[in-house]
Design a protein around this motif. Structure first.
Motif, mmCIF file in Angstrom:
data_model
loop_
_atom_site.group_PDB
_atom_site.id
_atom_site.type_symbol
_atom_site.label_atom_id
_atom_site.label_comp_id
_atom_site.label_asym_id
_atom_site.label_seq_id
_atom_site.Cartn_x
_atom_site.Cartn_y
_atom_site.Cartn_z
ATOM 1 N N LYS A 1 0.854 -1.183 0.000
ATOM 2 C CA LYS A 1 0.000 0.000 0.000
ATOM 3 C C LYS A 1 0.889 1.231 0.000
ATOM 4 O O LYS A 1 1.900 1.272 0.695
ATOM 5 N N LYS A 2 0.498 2.231 -0.764
ATOM 6 C CA LYS A 2 1.256 3.470 -0.850
ATOM 7 C C LYS A 2 0.541 4.524 -0.003
ATOM 8 O O LYS A 2 -0.607 4.854 -0.254
ATOM 9 N N TYR A 3 1.237 5.029 1.016
ATOM 10 C CA TYR A 3 0.676 6.062 1.879
ATOM 11 C C TYR A 3 1.112 7.458 1.455
ATOM 12 O O TYR A 3 0.327 8.400 1.477
ATOM 13 N N LYS A 4 2.390 7.576 1.102
ATOM 14 C CA LYS A 4 2.936 8.871 0.702
ATOM 15 C C LYS A 4 4.034 8.621 -0.313
ATOM 16 O O LYS A 4 4.840 7.706 -0.150
ATOM 17 N N HIS A 5 4.063 9.404 -1.388
ATOM 18 C CA HIS A 5 5.064 9.246 -2.434
ATOM 19 C C HIS A 5 5.454 10.625 -2.940
ATOM 20 O O HIS A 5 4.590 11.433 -3.287
ATOM 21 N N ASP A 6 6.754 10.884 -2.979
ATOM 22 C CA ASP A 6 7.272 12.183 -3.423
ATOM 23 C C ASP A 6 6.569 13.356 -2.742
ATOM 24 O O ASP A 6 6.246 14.359 -3.378
ATOM 25 N N GLY A 7 6.318 13.214 -1.445
ATOM 26 C CA GLY A 7 5.723 14.299 -0.675
ATOM 27 C C GLY A 7 4.213 14.399 -0.779
ATOM 28 O O GLY A 7 3.599 15.240 -0.132
ATOM 29 N N LYS A 8 3.591 13.552 -1.586
ATOM 30 C CA LYS A 8 2.134 13.590 -1.775
ATOM 31 C C LYS A 8 1.495 12.457 -0.996
ATOM 32 O O LYS A 8 1.888 11.298 -1.117
ATOM 33 N N ILE A 9 0.477 12.780 -0.198
ATOM 34 C CA ILE A 9 -0.227 11.794 0.615
ATOM 35 C C ILE A 9 -1.347 11.180 -0.214
ATOM 36 O O ILE A 9 -2.109 11.887 -0.874
ATOM 37 N N PHE A 10 -1.437 9.845 -0.172
ATOM 38 C CA PHE A 10 -2.482 9.109 -0.875
ATOM 39 C C PHE A 10 -3.600 8.788 0.113
ATOM 40 O O PHE A 10 -3.368 8.626 1.304
ATOM 41 N N ASP A 11 -4.808 8.655 -0.390
ATOM 42 C CA ASP A 11 -5.976 8.260 0.413
ATOM 43 C C ASP A 11 -6.182 9.133 1.634
ATOM 44 O O ASP A 11 -6.570 8.670 2.688
ATOM 45 N N GLN A 12 -5.921 10.398 1.473
ATOM 46 C CA GLN A 12 -6.186 11.305 2.582
ATOM 47 C C GLN A 12 -7.672 11.620 2.533
ATOM 48 O O GLN A 12 -8.159 12.219 1.579
ATOM 49 N N ASP A 13 -8.393 11.194 3.566
ATOM 50 C CA ASP A 13 -9.837 11.389 3.532
ATOM 51 C C ASP A 13 -10.187 12.850 3.752
ATOM 52 O O ASP A 13 -9.378 13.657 4.180
#
Length: 166
Positions: free
Chosen positions: A144-156
């Motif tokens: 699962k990817k939570y954060k990549h290159d400073g960008k947060i994924f699945d931030q509700d």
């Protein structure tokens, strides 16, 4: 390479959002549009700005989920070229997204993408591990990817403000 303060400001701005217009960047750093365009062009020509990219959450796109793996690679460096020659051989494979020289137990960290875990296994067994300098590999699958290159994924989009009642 020593950069001017304005060049550094441009790099910091573009790193956060490469979609900003030259006009917007010029206003942010208090230069004319022409001066800003010249500085950006110079940074591109020197290959300080290597590319402009977009971060995409592929798991939200049907049929594009795929599998990403990070592979720790232990290699034997070659005399005169060190790790550069084997790193170049590895990064030329189309599956490879990144290659880093690392400190620690392994020499190279390789990130690859495939459609299935079987694709990743095939790459490691048929392509990567058969290279002369490769001694060993350890493969880690990204679950699962939570954060990549400073960008947060699945931030509700929940409202995180504290409830205040009388």
């Amino acid at each position: 390479m020593k950069l001017t303060e304005k060049e550094t400001e441009i790099l910091e701005i573009l790193e956060k959002d490469s979609r900003l217009t030259t006009e917007t960047i010029a206003k942010m750093i208090d230069l004319s549009v022409e001066e800003t365009e010249t500085l950006i062009k110079r940074l591109e020509e020197r290959r300080i700005i290597v590319d402009y990219s977009t971060t995409i959450d592929w798991k939200k796109v049907d049929g594009h989920e795929g599998v990403t793996a990070m592979i720790d690679v232990k290699v034997t460096p070659k005399r005169g070229v060190g790790f550069d020659e084997i790193a170049e051989r590895i990064y030329r494979f189309k599956e490879v997204k990144s290659v880093y020289l690392m400190s620690g137990a392994y020499d190279l960290s390789v990130t690859i993408e495939g459609k299935t875990m079987s694709d990743i296994a095939h790459f490691v067994s048929e392509k990567l591990s058969t290279l002369d300098s490769v001694i060993s590999t350890t493969t880690h699958f990204i679950l699962k990817k939570y954060k990549h290159d400073g960008k947060i994924f699945d931030q509700d989009d929940r409202d995180n403000r504290i409830v205040v009642s009388p």
